[in-house]
Design a protein around this motif. Sequence first.
Motif, PDB file in Angstrom:
ATOM      1  N   GLU A   1      44.738  37.852  37.564  1.00 33.71           N
ATOM      2  CA  GLU A   1      45.502  38.886  38.270  1.00 33.71           C
ATOM      3  C   GLU A   1      45.735  38.500  39.729  1.00 33.71           C
ATOM      4  O   GLU A   1      46.819  38.731  40.265  1.00 33.71           O
TER       5      GLU A   1
ATOM      6  N   THR B   1      53.873  35.178  39.971  1.00 35.88           N
ATOM      7  CA  THR B   1      54.087  34.671  38.617  1.00 35.88           C
ATOM      8  C   THR B   1      53.352  35.561  37.624  1.00 35.88           C
ATOM      9  O   THR B   1      52.195  35.890  37.845  1.00 35.88           O
ATOM     10  N   GLU B   2      54.016  35.939  36.546  1.00 39.62           N
ATOM     11  CA  GLU B   2      53.356  36.758  35.537  1.00 39.62           C
ATOM     12  C   GLU B   2      52.883  35.903  34.369  1.00 39.62           C
ATOM     13  O   GLU B   2      53.616  35.096  33.835  1.00 39.62           O
ATOM     14  N   VAL B   3      51.627  36.116  34.001  1.00 36.90           N
ATOM     15  CA  VAL B   3      51.065  35.448  32.823  1.00 36.90           C
ATOM     16  C   VAL B   3      51.515  36.192  31.576  1.00 36.90           C
ATOM     17  O   VAL B   3      51.853  35.603  30.563  1.00 36.90           O
TER      18      VAL B   3
ATOM     19  N   LEU C   1      50.986  27.440  34.364  1.00 32.43           N
ATOM     20  CA  LEU C   1      52.144  28.299  34.614  1.00 32.43           C
ATOM     21  C   LEU C   1      53.281  27.600  35.347  1.00 32.43           C
ATOM     22  O   LEU C   1      54.449  27.910  35.137  1.00 32.43           O
TER      23      LEU C   1
ATOM     24  N   TYR D   1      49.201  33.794  25.457  1.00 36.49           N
ATOM     25  CA  TYR D   1      48.173  33.403  26.402  1.00 36.49           C
ATOM     26  C   TYR D   1      46.798  33.543  25.797  1.00 36.49           C
ATOM     27  O   TYR D   1      46.522  34.441  25.009  1.00 36.49           O
TER      28      TYR D   1
ATOM     29  N   GLU E   1      48.459  35.854  39.832  1.00 32.42           N
ATOM     30  CA  GLU E   1      49.763  36.485  39.614  1.00 32.42           C
ATOM     31  C   GLU E   1      50.264  37.136  40.900  1.00 32.42           C
ATOM     32  O   GLU E   1      51.434  37.013  41.250  1.00 32.42           O
ATOM     33  N   LYS E   2      49.363  37.816  41.597  1.00 38.07           N
ATOM     34  CA  LYS E   2      49.745  38.558  42.795  1.00 38.07           C
ATOM     35  C   LYS E   2      50.211  37.626  43.909  1.00 38.07           C
ATOM     36  O   LYS E   2      51.271  37.830  44.494  1.00 38.07           O
TER      37      LYS E   2
ATOM     38  N   THR F   1      51.114  34.419  43.810  1.00 38.39           N
ATOM     39  CA  THR F   1      52.210  33.490  43.498  1.00 38.39           C
ATOM     40  C   THR F   1      53.469  34.213  43.015  1.00 38.39           C
ATOM     41  O   THR F   1      54.540  33.616  42.952  1.00 38.39           O
TER      42      THR F   1
END
Length: 146
Positions: A36, A44-46, A104, A51, A39-40, A42
Amino acid sequence: MKTAAKYSFVIILIILLQMFVRTPKDIDPELLPYVESFEKWTGTEVLGRYYSIKFSSQFPGVAATAIGMNNDDAVIIRVDPVVWSKLSKGQRSWLMYHELAHDLHNSQHDTSFLMSRSIPFYINQNILDATKAQYLITLRNGTNKI
């Protein structure tokens, strides 16, 4: 009446499939905060991809592996639990960010400090923040894949 029931069934099925795709079922709860955080910072969503981010024994000397690297539809990372148990919080962040960057963004080794081949012995928040800022520059410039 049968047509309305068919449409309702299809809509419910689509909603259920979307819920399944967005649910982090295959991320170990201990690793989820690092995912998490990545993601925050960068953007970028995983989620939305296949996954699987879990603990699993690795070859000696290997802390983790980004198995899904160069496959944009899958994020598959395995972290050695024995190595993990010996790392500081900063080193754990570094390791997870490094592997997530591989998987990613398809980032290569030695394209930034984060993508160094070994985990630094000492990491504090200032070092981690500077490392993250430098990595974002490599992403923006597209130099993470050289």
